[in-house]
Write a protein that holds these residues in place. Sequence first.
Motif, PDB file in Angstrom:
ATOM      1  N   GLN A   1       0.833  -1.178   0.000  1.00  0.00           N
ATOM      2  CA  GLN A   1       0.000   0.000   0.000  1.00  0.00           C
ATOM      3  C   GLN A   1       0.881   1.245   0.000  1.00  0.00           C
ATOM      4  O   GLN A   1       2.075   1.165   0.269  1.00  0.00           O
ATOM      5  CB  GLN A   1      -0.925   0.017   1.238  1.00  0.00           C
ATOM      6  N   VAL A   2       0.258   2.373  -0.276  1.00  0.00           N
ATOM      7  CA  VAL A   2       0.997   3.628  -0.320  1.00  0.00           C
ATOM      8  C   VAL A   2       1.390   4.048   1.090  1.00  0.00           C
ATOM      9  O   VAL A   2       0.580   4.031   2.010  1.00  0.00           O
ATOM     10  CB  VAL A   2       0.152   4.731  -0.978  1.00  0.00           C
ATOM     11  N   GLN A   3       2.654   4.405   1.240  1.00  0.00           N
ATOM     12  CA  GLN A   3       3.138   4.922   2.517  1.00  0.00           C
ATOM     13  C   GLN A   3       3.988   6.152   2.277  1.00  0.00           C
ATOM     14  O   GLN A   3       4.801   6.183   1.342  1.00  0.00           O
ATOM     15  CB  GLN A   3       3.953   3.872   3.261  1.00  0.00           C
ATOM     16  N   TYR A  97       2.666  15.101   1.228  1.00  0.00           N
ATOM     17  CA  TYR A  97       1.355  14.899   0.584  1.00  0.00           C
ATOM     18  C   TYR A  97       1.538  14.526  -0.874  1.00  0.00           C
ATOM     19  O   TYR A  97       2.244  15.208  -1.629  1.00  0.00           O
ATOM     20  CB  TYR A  97       0.551  16.188   0.706  1.00  0.00           C
ATOM     21  N   TYR A 108      -6.334   8.749  -5.616  1.00  0.00           N
ATOM     22  CA  TYR A 108      -6.480   9.024  -4.196  1.00  0.00           C
ATOM     23  C   TYR A 108      -5.381   9.958  -3.721  1.00  0.00           C
ATOM     24  O   TYR A 108      -4.274   9.960  -4.273  1.00  0.00           O
ATOM     25  CB  TYR A 108      -6.419   7.715  -3.397  1.00  0.00           C
ATOM     26  N   ASP A 109      -5.695  10.707  -2.693  1.00  0.00           N
ATOM     27  CA  ASP A 109      -4.727  11.586  -2.056  1.00  0.00           C
ATOM     28  C   ASP A 109      -4.154  10.881  -0.836  1.00  0.00           C
ATOM     29  O   ASP A 109      -4.891  10.258  -0.068  1.00  0.00           O
ATOM     30  CB  ASP A 109      -5.390  12.890  -1.611  1.00  0.00           C
ATOM     31  N   TYR A 110      -2.831  11.017  -0.646  1.00  0.00           N
ATOM     32  CA  TYR A 110      -2.181  10.356   0.482  1.00  0.00           C
ATOM     33  C   TYR A 110      -1.384  11.365   1.307  1.00  0.00           C
ATOM     34  O   TYR A 110      -0.701  12.238   0.738  1.00  0.00           O
ATOM     35  CB  TYR A 110      -1.252   9.251  -0.016  1.00  0.00           C
ATOM     36  N   TRP A 111      -1.459  11.190   2.632  1.00  0.00           N
ATOM     37  CA  TRP A 111      -0.740  12.029   3.580  1.00  0.00           C
ATOM     38  C   TRP A 111       0.196  11.176   4.436  1.00  0.00           C
ATOM     39  O   TRP A 111      -0.139  10.027   4.766  1.00  0.00           O
ATOM     40  CB  TRP A 111      -1.705  12.747   4.528  1.00  0.00           C
TER      41      TRP A 111
END
Length: 121
Positions: A1-3, A97, A108-111
């Motif tokens: 997953q995105v990290q 970000y 999707y936006d990721y923080w």
Amino acid sequence: QVQLVESGGGLVQPGGSLRLSCAASGFTFSIYAMNWYRQAPGKERELVATIGSAGGSTNYADSVKGRFTISRDNARNIVSLQMNSLKPEDTAVYYCYAPRVRKGGGRYDYWGQGTQVTVSA
């Protein structure tokens, strides 16, 4: 997953320097613009700096121009924020970000989780 994992925050005296890093994984880092935001207590989150996918285009908030430098290393999937001449008003939690990352047919936006920067004598 995105990290997105930030590091490098801490306590520094006014006029000092810090270098923040954000290690990205789980997506094709090199094709996305990346951003640093910050949020001070009682204030809204604000954009600090943006860097284009290849690193050739950067933009800064007026409050940090000439003091902060955003950079990226696409070989290592890292985006950094060099902060010089720090002021007490730079005290905030700083976030990495990644907007509109394509994953699983959507965007999707990721923080990141954020890293605390405190500028105080």
